[in-house]
Design a protein around this motif. Structure first.
Motif, mmCIF file in Angstrom:
data_model
loop_
_atom_site.group_PDB
_atom_site.id
_atom_site.type_symbol
_atom_site.label_atom_id
_atom_site.label_comp_id
_atom_site.label_asym_id
_atom_site.label_seq_id
_atom_site.Cartn_x
_atom_site.Cartn_y
_atom_site.Cartn_z
ATOM 1 N N LEU A 137 0.826 -1.206 0.000
ATOM 2 C CA LEU A 137 0.000 0.000 0.000
ATOM 3 C C LEU A 137 0.862 1.259 0.000
ATOM 4 O O LEU A 137 0.531 2.247 -0.661
ATOM 5 C CB LEU A 137 -0.934 0.004 1.209
ATOM 6 C CG LEU A 137 -2.052 -1.032 1.178
ATOM 7 C CD1 LEU A 137 -2.848 -0.994 2.470
ATOM 8 C CD2 LEU A 137 -2.956 -0.802 -0.017
ATOM 9 N N HIS A 138 1.968 1.218 0.720
ATOM 10 C CA HIS A 138 2.890 2.362 0.737
ATOM 11 C C HIS A 138 3.439 2.618 -0.662
ATOM 12 O O HIS A 138 3.480 3.761 -1.125
ATOM 13 C CB HIS A 138 4.026 2.113 1.730
ATOM 14 C CG HIS A 138 5.096 3.159 1.662
ATOM 15 N ND1 HIS A 138 4.935 4.431 2.171
ATOM 16 C CD2 HIS A 138 6.339 3.118 1.128
ATOM 17 C CE1 HIS A 138 6.035 5.130 1.952
ATOM 18 N NE2 HIS A 138 6.898 4.353 1.330
ATOM 19 N N LEU B 51 2.118 1.757 -3.570
ATOM 20 C CA LEU B 51 1.054 2.262 -4.437
ATOM 21 C C LEU B 51 0.748 3.723 -4.141
ATOM 22 O O LEU B 51 0.485 4.518 -5.046
ATOM 23 C CB LEU B 51 -0.212 1.425 -4.278
ATOM 24 C CG LEU B 51 -0.191 0.064 -4.951
ATOM 25 C CD1 LEU B 51 -1.429 -0.739 -4.571
ATOM 26 C CD2 LEU B 51 -0.087 0.204 -6.457
ATOM 27 N N ALA B 52 0.788 4.105 -2.867
ATOM 28 C CA ALA B 52 0.513 5.491 -2.503
ATOM 29 C C ALA B 52 1.595 6.436 -3.004
ATOM 30 O O ALA B 52 1.319 7.594 -3.325
ATOM 31 C CB ALA B 52 0.375 5.613 -0.988
ATOM 32 N N MET B 53 2.831 5.981 -3.098
ATOM 33 C CA MET B 53 3.937 6.817 -3.551
ATOM 34 C C MET B 53 4.041 6.889 -5.072
ATOM 35 O O MET B 53 4.679 7.789 -5.618
ATOM 36 C CB MET B 53 5.263 6.289 -2.983
ATOM 37 C CG MET B 53 5.334 6.296 -1.464
ATOM 38 S SD MET B 53 5.166 7.934 -0.752
ATOM 39 C CE MET B 53 6.698 8.661 -1.242
ATOM 40 N N ALA B 54 3.429 5.940 -5.771
ATOM 41 C CA ALA B 54 3.515 5.875 -7.234
ATOM 42 C C ALA B 54 2.528 6.842 -7.875
ATOM 43 O O ALA B 54 1.476 7.139 -7.318
ATOM 44 C CB ALA B 54 3.214 4.454 -7.704
ATOM 45 N N PRO B 55 2.867 7.328 -9.074
ATOM 46 C CA PRO B 55 1.898 8.150 -9.805
ATOM 47 C C PRO B 55 0.742 7.292 -10.320
ATOM 48 O O PRO B 55 0.810 6.058 -10.300
ATOM 49 C CB PRO B 55 2.717 8.719 -10.970
ATOM 50 C CG PRO B 55 3.912 7.861 -11.084
ATOM 51 C CD PRO B 55 4.132 7.198 -9.769
ATOM 52 N N MET B 56 -0.317 7.932 -10.791
ATOM 53 C CA MET B 56 -1.444 7.208 -11.378
ATOM 54 C C MET B 56 -0.975 6.486 -12.644
ATOM 55 O O MET B 56 -0.077 6.979 -13.335
ATOM 56 C CB MET B 56 -2.569 8.173 -11.757
ATOM 57 C CG MET B 56 -3.360 8.698 -10.584
ATOM 58 S SD MET B 56 -4.264 7.404 -9.702
ATOM 59 C CE MET B 56 -5.420 6.858 -10.924
ATOM 60 N N PRO B 57 -1.556 5.346 -12.967
ATOM 61 C CA PRO B 57 -1.222 4.682 -14.231
ATOM 62 C C PRO B 57 -1.691 5.523 -15.415
ATOM 63 O O PRO B 57 -2.705 6.220 -15.321
ATOM 64 C CB PRO B 57 -2.002 3.370 -14.163
ATOM 65 C CG PRO B 57 -2.327 3.181 -12.723
ATOM 66 C CD PRO B 57 -2.464 4.552 -12.145
#
Length: 119
Positions: free
Chosen positions: A4-5, A7-13
Motif C-alpha cells: 500500500l505504501h 502504491l501510494a507513492m507511485a503516480p497514477m497509471p
C-alpha cells in the motif's frame, strides 16, 4: 502494508492506446502522468498471465526503440513495438523514482481511471 505504501507513492497509471491495425508492429501511445519521471513498457502474449519487460527472443531488436514525445502540444508519448497486436497485449507503468504504478493496458478493462470526489 508495504504494498500500500508503494502504491501510494507511485503516480497514477497512464491511459494507454495501441494501434496495430494492418501493420506488423504496434504503436503504443499514452498521455504524460503528473508526477511521473519515467515510464516502463510491458508486453505479454494473449495466453500468458504475466507481463514481460523485454521483447521475446527472435524479435527484431532486443528491446523497443525508446519512448518519444509524439505531439508536444498534447503531451502524448509513443513507442513502436515490433510485435503484432493480434498476438500480444501492451501495457505501460508510470514511475516516480523507485515507485511505479500498476501496469495499465491498452485493452478494454485494462485502464485505471482516477476516482473523482463528489462535490
Amino acid at each position: 502494508m508495504r504494498a500500500l505504501h508503494h502504491l501510494a507513492m507511485a503516480p497514477m497509471p497512464p491511459r494507454v492506446t495501441a494501434d496495430a491495425a494492418v501493420r506488423l508492429d504496434t504503436e503504443v501511445k499514452w498521455a504524460e502522468v503528473p508526477g511521473a519521471d519515467s515510464y516502463d513498457l510491458f508486453v505479454r502474449r494473449t495466453d500468458e498471465g504475466y507481463w514481460r519487460s523485454e521483447l521475446p527472443e527472435g524479435t527484431r531488436g532486443e528491446r523497443w526503440e525508446g519512448i518519444k514525445l509524439a505531439d508536444p502540444a498534447d503531451g502524448m508519448l509513443t513507442d513502436v513495438i515490433p510485435l503484432r497486436g493480434d498476438d500480444w497485449l501492451f501495457g505501460v507503468s508510470a514511475c516516480a523514482g523507485d515507485y511505479c504504478s500498476p501496469v495499465s493496458s491498452a485493452v478494454p478493462g485494462g485502464a485505471f481511471e482516477p476516482v473523482e470526489q463528489p462535490e
